[in-house]
Design an enzyme around this catalytic site. Structure first.
Site, PDB file in Angstrom:
ATOM      1  N   HIS A   1       3.331   3.247  -8.970  1.00 28.35           N
ATOM      2  CA  HIS A   1       3.182   1.658  -9.104  1.00 28.35           C
ATOM      3  C   HIS A   1       4.430   1.314  -9.920  1.00 28.35           C
ATOM      4  O   HIS A   1       4.752   0.323  -9.577  1.00 28.35           O
ATOM      5  CB  HIS A   1       1.956   1.509  -9.920  1.00 28.35           C
ATOM      6  CG  HIS A   1       0.713   2.014  -9.364  1.00 28.35           C
ATOM      7  ND1 HIS A   1       0.441   1.381  -8.262  1.00 28.35           N
ATOM      8  CD2 HIS A   1      -0.510   2.618  -9.696  1.00 28.35           C
ATOM      9  CE1 HIS A   1      -0.878   1.788  -7.843  1.00 28.35           C
ATOM     10  NE2 HIS A   1      -1.523   2.612  -8.616  1.00 28.35           N
TER      11      HIS A   1
ATOM     12  N   SER B   1      -7.080  -5.999  -5.764  1.00 26.66           N
ATOM     13  CA  SER B   1      -8.101  -6.530  -5.056  1.00 26.66           C
ATOM     14  C   SER B   1      -9.594  -6.612  -5.848  1.00 26.66           C
ATOM     15  O   SER B   1      -9.602  -5.837  -7.043  1.00 26.66           O
ATOM     16  CB  SER B   1      -8.698  -5.921  -3.686  1.00 26.66           C
ATOM     17  OG  SER B   1      -9.107  -4.636  -4.060  1.00 26.66           O
ATOM     18  N   THR B   2     -10.369  -7.318  -5.786  1.00 24.62           N
ATOM     19  CA  THR B   2     -11.866  -7.490  -6.531  1.00 24.62           C
ATOM     20  C   THR B   2     -12.325  -6.140  -6.397  1.00 24.62           C
ATOM     21  O   THR B   2     -13.080  -5.589  -7.417  1.00 24.62           O
ATOM     22  CB  THR B   2     -12.739  -8.515  -5.907  1.00 24.62           C
ATOM     23  OG1 THR B   2     -12.747  -8.348  -4.491  1.00 24.62           O
ATOM     24  CG2 THR B   2     -12.374 -10.007  -6.356  1.00 24.62           C
TER      25      THR B   2
ATOM     26  N   ASP C   1       0.818  -1.210   0.053  1.00 27.25           N
ATOM     27  CA  ASP C   1       0.029   0.166  -0.034  1.00 27.25           C
ATOM     28  C   ASP C   1       0.878   1.288   0.119  1.00 27.25           C
ATOM     29  O   ASP C   1       1.868   1.375   0.449  1.00 27.25           O
ATOM     30  CB  ASP C   1      -0.770  -0.116   1.263  1.00 27.25           C
ATOM     31  CG  ASP C   1      -2.077   0.937   1.078  1.00 27.25           C
ATOM     32  OD1 ASP C   1      -2.330   1.456   0.074  1.00 27.25           O
ATOM     33  OD2 ASP C   1      -2.953   1.091   1.876  1.00 27.25           O
TER      34      ASP C   1
ATOM     35  N   ASN D   1       1.576   3.388  -2.728  1.00 26.41           N
ATOM     36  CA  ASN D   1       2.102   3.697  -4.460  1.00 26.41           C
ATOM     37  C   ASN D   1       1.622   5.049  -4.766  1.00 26.41           C
ATOM     38  O   ASN D   1       2.424   5.985  -4.954  1.00 26.41           O
ATOM     39  CB  ASN D   1       1.740   2.735  -5.392  1.00 26.41           C
ATOM     40  CG  ASN D   1       2.216   1.365  -4.773  1.00 26.41           C
ATOM     41  OD1 ASN D   1       2.883   1.067  -3.982  1.00 26.41           O
ATOM     42  ND2 ASN D   1       1.901   0.436  -5.802  1.00 26.41           N
ATOM     43  N   GLY D   2       0.391   5.217  -4.501  1.00 30.20           N
ATOM     44  CA  GLY D   2      -0.130   6.436  -4.960  1.00 30.20           C
ATOM     45  C   GLY D   2       0.248   7.746  -4.177  1.00 30.20           C
ATOM     46  O   GLY D   2       0.715   8.808  -4.507  1.00 30.20           O
TER      47      GLY D   2
ATOM     48  N   LEU E   1      11.348 -20.163  -3.588  1.00 29.77           N
ATOM     49  CA  LEU E   1      10.385 -19.270  -3.108  1.00 29.77           C
ATOM     50  C   LEU E   1       9.141 -19.296  -3.703  1.00 29.77           C
ATOM     51  O   LEU E   1       9.065 -19.457  -5.050  1.00 29.77           O
ATOM     52  CB  LEU E   1      10.710 -17.837  -3.237  1.00 29.77           C
ATOM     53  CG  LEU E   1      10.021 -16.789  -2.972  1.00 29.77           C
ATOM     54  CD1 LEU E   1       9.214 -16.638  -1.370  1.00 29.77           C
ATOM     55  CD2 LEU E   1      10.422 -15.399  -3.030  1.00 29.77           C
TER      56      LEU E   1
ATOM     57  N   GLU F   1       1.132 -12.792  12.575  1.00 26.17           N
ATOM     58  CA  GLU F   1       1.349 -11.489  13.387  1.00 26.17           C
ATOM     59  C   GLU F   1       1.108 -10.529  12.267  1.00 26.17           C
ATOM     60  O   GLU F   1       1.448 -10.648  11.111  1.00 26.17           O
ATOM     61  CB  GLU F   1       2.845 -11.606  13.761  1.00 26.17           C
ATOM     62  CG  GLU F   1       2.995 -12.642  14.840  1.00 26.17           C
ATOM     63  CD  GLU F   1       2.262 -12.484  16.158  1.00 26.17           C
ATOM     64  OE1 GLU F   1       2.197 -11.272  16.456  1.00 26.17           O
ATOM     65  OE2 GLU F   1       1.762 -13.236  16.977  1.00 26.17           O
TER      66      GLU F   1
HETATM   67  C1  FPP Z   1      -1.702   0.206  -3.581  1.00 23.13           C
HETATM   68  O1  FPP Z   1      -1.309   1.295  -3.683  1.00 23.13           O
HETATM   69  C2  FPP Z   1      -1.140  -0.897  -4.603  1.00 23.13           C
HETATM   70  C3  FPP Z   1      -1.816  -1.468  -5.402  1.00 23.13           C
HETATM   71  C4  FPP Z   1      -3.178  -1.240  -5.988  1.00 23.13           C
HETATM   72  C5  FPP Z   1      -1.031  -2.727  -5.862  1.00 23.13           C
HETATM   73  C6  FPP Z   1      -0.394  -2.393  -7.341  1.00 23.13           C
HETATM   74  C7  FPP Z   1       0.864  -3.243  -7.067  1.00 23.13           C
HETATM   75  C8  FPP Z   1       2.031  -3.062  -8.152  1.00 23.13           C
HETATM   76  C9  FPP Z   1       1.956  -2.001  -9.129  1.00 23.13           C
HETATM   77  C10 FPP Z   1       3.249  -3.960  -7.763  1.00 23.13           C
HETATM   78  C11 FPP Z   1       3.308  -5.106  -8.620  1.00 23.13           C
HETATM   79  C12 FPP Z   1       2.587  -6.122  -8.116  1.00 23.13           C
HETATM   80  C13 FPP Z   1       2.522  -7.490  -8.913  1.00 23.13           C
HETATM   81  C14 FPP Z   1       2.862  -8.373  -8.012  1.00 23.13           C
HETATM   82  C15 FPP Z   1       2.134  -7.421 -10.109  1.00 23.13           C
HETATM   83  P1  FPP Z   1      -2.163   2.652  -3.735  1.00 23.13           P
HETATM   84  O2  FPP Z   1      -2.442   2.967  -5.069  1.00 23.13           O
HETATM   85  O3  FPP Z   1      -3.656   2.078  -2.939  1.00 23.13           O
HETATM   86  O4  FPP Z   1      -1.896   3.671  -3.098  1.00 23.13           O
HETATM   87  P2  FPP Z   1      -2.552   4.746  -2.249  1.00 23.13           P
HETATM   88  O5  FPP Z   1      -3.359   4.112  -0.783  1.00 23.13           O
HETATM   89  O6  FPP Z   1      -1.247   5.598  -1.682  1.00 23.13           O
HETATM   90  O7  FPP Z   1      -3.428   5.271  -3.091  1.00 23.13           O
END
Ligand code: FPP
Length: 236
Positions: free
Chosen positions: A33, A61-62, A16, A18-19, A127, A202
């Site tokens: 991302h 997620s869905t 979590d 990325n944005g 892994l 945990e």
């Molecule tokens: C949440 O950040 C992240 C995601 C929706 C997942 C995206 C993941 C990747 C691009 C990594 C690549 C992964 C794989 C295994 C294919 P957010 O956008 O919700 O961030 P925010 O909460 O700051 O808005």
């Protein structure tokens, strides 16, 4: 990493932030991302080297389909690039890729890229990387329930065959329980991530955004795991 530390057998990572990582730098959310992919590639190698056997990643997620269509499309294209190109190096690093989630309504192109990386890494043993894509715990429980009802209806099982082990084996993948769940960015939620598998895990909630979650941050997480006293409902 200190050699005396216990390494969790199965780690879940909710990637979590990325944005926010991108927005705080004045960049488009999509750049977060992109950086996350680089972080993840390093982390996969690091986890395989320190002896993590299973890692489950929450990629999409869905519920993420509710996001702006432009971001959803960007992520789907990014997934294709990841599975076709970015993750190709995992073939020689002993990492086996599997997926958890519903195939519908993912596009044929995404599904093809997913199937290829699964096929290319199927003999790897170091892994297991379980990528949760179009995944939700509720959906998993619904799909598993339907599968088990079908087996019952077709006379393949008796009601008494249904126990914890049987349910675990009939989820999207037959995985060991999660020992440790890390959610980056400081949010304190599970957000429909592997609820069955996380029942005795945990939890660790670092403030770090996922794009900055490097091996130093991972070491801190392992140290924290080693400070926990796991009782599994008993007394110690
Ligand atoms: C949440 O950040 C992240 C995601 C929706 C997942 C995206 C993941 C990747 C691009 C990594 C690549 C992964 C794989 C295994 C294919 P957010 O956008 O919700 O961030 P925010 O909460 O700051 O808005």
């Amino acid at each position: 990493m200190n050699n005396n530390l216990i390494i969790p057998n199965h780690i879940g990572i909710i990637m979590d932030g990325n944005g926010r990582w991108a927005q705080e730098k004045g960049l488009a959310r999509t750049m977060g991302h992109k950086k996350a992919v680089e972080t993840l590639k390093d982390l996969c190698i690091y986890m395989a080297d320190v002896g993590v056997k299973y890692c489950s990643l929450y990629a999409f997620s869905t519920e993420n389909f509710k996001r702006d269509i432009k971001e959803v499309n960007f992520l789907m294209d990014l997934f294709i690039t990841i599975f076709e190109k970015e993750f190709a190096f995992l073939i020689d690093k002993g990492v086996k890729v599997i997926f958890s989630g519903r195939r519908k309504p993912l596009s044929d192109k995404v599904l093809k890229a997913m199937d290829k990386i699964v096929e290319d890494t199927k003999s790897n043993k170091k892994l297991v990387l379980n990528i949760c894509l179009n995944y939700g715990s509720h959906a998993e429980i619904i799909d598993t329930t339907k599968k088990i009802c079908d087996m019952y209806k077709n006379g393949k099982i008796n009601l008494d065959d249904i126990d914890e082990e049987f349910i675990s084996k009939n989820l999207y993948n037959d995985l060991p329980p999660l020992d440790f769940v890390i959610r980056t960015s400081g949010e304190l939620r599970l957000s429909n991530f592997m609820m069955w598998q996380a029942s005795y895990a945990e939890f660790y909630f670092p403030k770090t955004y996922f794009p900055d979650f490097n091996s130093i941050e991972f070491d801190k997480a392992i140290l924290e795991f080693n400070n926990r006293n796991r009782r599994f409902g008993g007394i110690k």
